[in-house]
Design a protein around this motif. Structure first.
Motif, PDB file in Angstrom:
ATOM      1  N   ARG A   1       0.860  -1.179   0.000  1.00 26.59           N
ATOM      2  CA  ARG A   1       0.000   0.000   0.000  1.00 26.59           C
ATOM      3  C   ARG A   1       0.897   1.229   0.000  1.00 26.59           C
ATOM      4  O   ARG A   1       1.626   1.476   0.950  1.00 26.59           O
ATOM      5  N   ASP A   2       0.838   1.987  -1.087  1.00 21.96           N
ATOM      6  CA  ASP A   2       1.616   3.208  -1.218  1.00 21.96           C
ATOM      7  C   ASP A   2       0.798   4.355  -0.640  1.00 21.96           C
ATOM      8  O   ASP A   2      -0.264   4.698  -1.162  1.00 21.96           O
ATOM      9  N   LEU A   3       1.324   4.972   0.413  1.00 21.07           N
ATOM     10  CA  LEU A   3       0.557   5.995   1.122  1.00 21.07           C
ATOM     11  C   LEU A   3       1.110   7.398   0.913  1.00 21.07           C
ATOM     12  O   LEU A   3       1.204   8.187   1.853  1.00 21.07           O
ATOM     13  N   GLY A   4       1.438   7.715  -0.315  1.00 22.64           N
ATOM     14  CA  GLY A   4       1.824   9.084  -0.608  1.00 22.64           C
ATOM     15  C   GLY A   4       2.834   9.190  -1.723  1.00 22.64           C
ATOM     16  O   GLY A   4       3.988   8.810  -1.567  1.00 22.64           O
ATOM     17  N   ASP A   5       2.383   9.672  -2.881  1.00 20.73           N
ATOM     18  CA  ASP A   5       3.315   9.941  -3.980  1.00 20.73           C
ATOM     19  C   ASP A   5       2.908  11.262  -4.623  1.00 20.73           C
ATOM     20  O   ASP A   5       2.069  11.992  -4.097  1.00 20.73           O
ATOM     21  N   GLY A   6       3.506  11.575  -5.735  1.00 23.30           N
ATOM     22  CA  GLY A   6       3.153  12.781  -6.459  1.00 23.30           C
ATOM     23  C   GLY A   6       2.945  12.464  -7.926  1.00 23.30           C
ATOM     24  O   GLY A   6       3.419  11.444  -8.443  1.00 23.30           O
TER      25      GLY A   6
END
Length: 408
Positions: A109-114
């Motif tokens: 679970r990726d919890l923050g990218d741009g």
């Protein structure tokens, strides 16, 4: 073609559930049966591929519930994101996702990218055009002006901006809404980890708006007051969940933890793989140590899941096992640690009907390891076999060995 995978022991996922001389029958990307090896051999279609692993354990693929593929684990983890092209960042993210899969992690679970890069990578992997683990992605986290990780692009101010950003993320394909409910350490000049960044009313609005588009909320919260507000707002997971007061000292509240447990809100622990060095830098009060809030929460019924915050300084992507090892020091038995990283995680992420256990109808996410992880978690360090959604993954180390053997 069917694939029949068997081992001396099989762990289905929930703590305490173990089968001997058992197998999993895989058809396409799904598990079609779990049971005795001889029985499942009769169910396999003609021409099936049969693999038996002696002195080994077959178990569900691991789930890392908190990482950041856009960050590179350096001292300036978002530096490359800020200075590189989106194309270069995307390829680096894809490599980090593969590192996780090498280590037996089949869902992240990726919890923050741009720039929505995690959405694009998730879609390529899901389509089969690129290898990698299943990805659930939050996209850009919500944060106030100059708030924690503002540079990722998720700044919101006021109810209208909050509503608009959540709709934008939902339209882009977010699996979860991430809110920086409290401050953090990687944003110079921003709120401290013990300070709240959103009011209770704003958090309730975020949960309501996310719920209206069918999405759960994961809240970044170290401080006790922030955790208290997140519980009252009804988020799905509380990330870090450190229970610290305004000075950073431990401040545990049994009443809040009990409400958290009653509401089924998960504590998303984020122990990094380099936790011994991390713990050495923290001035704990006498009688306290890293992670000791976890047995306390567990005793009050708070469900726990495990992430590594990979991408942050020193937190690599290919060493989930080191994070699990802290739990043995805290006194958790290995079967429960594995449950935190499989069945519990799947439930918290809304994936219990998809993965997290070895059961008919679920995705074929599994791994085979030497020995018995119920007696030694070190057995997880080098999987014999990793399968993600029915696709056998050959790690870079395995490929190198195969090439060397071919040369000989």
């Amino acid at each position: 073609m069917d694939t029949l995978i068997s081992a001396d022991r099989l762990l289905t996922g929930p703590a305490g559930q173990q089968l001997t001389d058992a197998a999993v029958l895989v058809r396409g990307d799904r598990i079609v049966a779990v049971g005795g090896r001889d029985e499942l051999r009769q169910q396999a279609r003609a021409g099936s591929d049969e693999q038996h692993h002696s002195d080994a354990t077959l178990l569900p693929g691991l789930i890392n519930t908190h990482l950041h593929l856009v960050a590179d684990a350096s001292r300036d983890p978002f530096g490359a994101f800020r200075t590189s092209t989106p194309e270069a960042v995307f390829e680096a993210m894809a490599d980090r996702a593969l590192q996780a899969l090498d280590a037996g992690v089949t869902t992240i679970r990726d919890l923050g990218d741009g720039h929505g890069l995690a959405f694009a990578l998730r879609n390529e992997i899901a389509s089969g055009t690129r290898p990698g683990p299943r990805i659930l992605a939050a996209g850009t986290p919500l944060t106030p002006p100059d708030g924690h990780c503002w540079f990722l692009g998720g700044v919101v101010e006021g109810p209208d901006a909050i509503r608009a950003r959540i709709r934008e993320l939902a339209d882009a394909g977010a699996d979860v809404i991430k809110v920086m409910a409290g401050g953090g350490q990687t944003t110079p000049g921003g709120a401290s980890p013990w300070e709240s960044q959103f009011t209770l009313d704003e958090l309730r609005l975020i949960v309501a708006e996310a719920g209206a588009v069918g999405l759960p909320v994961a809240a970044h919260a170290h401080g006790t007051q922030t955790i208290t507000d997140c519980v009252a707002a009804g988020v799905r997971t509380i990330e870090h969940c450190g229970w610290r007061g305004g000075s950073g000292k431990p401040d545990r509240r049994d009443d809040v933890a009990r409400r958290m447990a009653a509401a089924g809100i998960y504590a998303g622990d984020t122990t990094p793989p380099n936790w011994p060095a991390f713990a050495a830098r923290i001035p704990f009060p006498p009688g306290h140590r890293l992670g000791d809030q976890l047995p306390w929460m567990d005793s009050l019924g708070v469900p726990i899941i495990i992430g590594t915050d990979s991408g942050m300084p020193g937190a690599v992507f290919n060493d989930f096992v080191s994070a699990l090892e802290m739990y043995t020091e805290l006194g958790f038995p290995n079967d429960r640690i594995l449950q935190f990283a499989t069945a519990n995680a799947a439930d918290a992420l809304g994936l219990s009907a998809v993965t997290g256990c070895l059961a008919a109808g679920l995705a074929a996410d599994l791994l085979v390891v030497d020995g018995d992880p119920l007696t030694d978690l070190q057995t997880l360090r080098r999987p014999r076999l990793v399968m993600a959604r029915g696709r056998i993954h050959h790690s870079s180390a395995q490929q190198s060995e195969e090439e060397t053997t071919a040369d000989v």
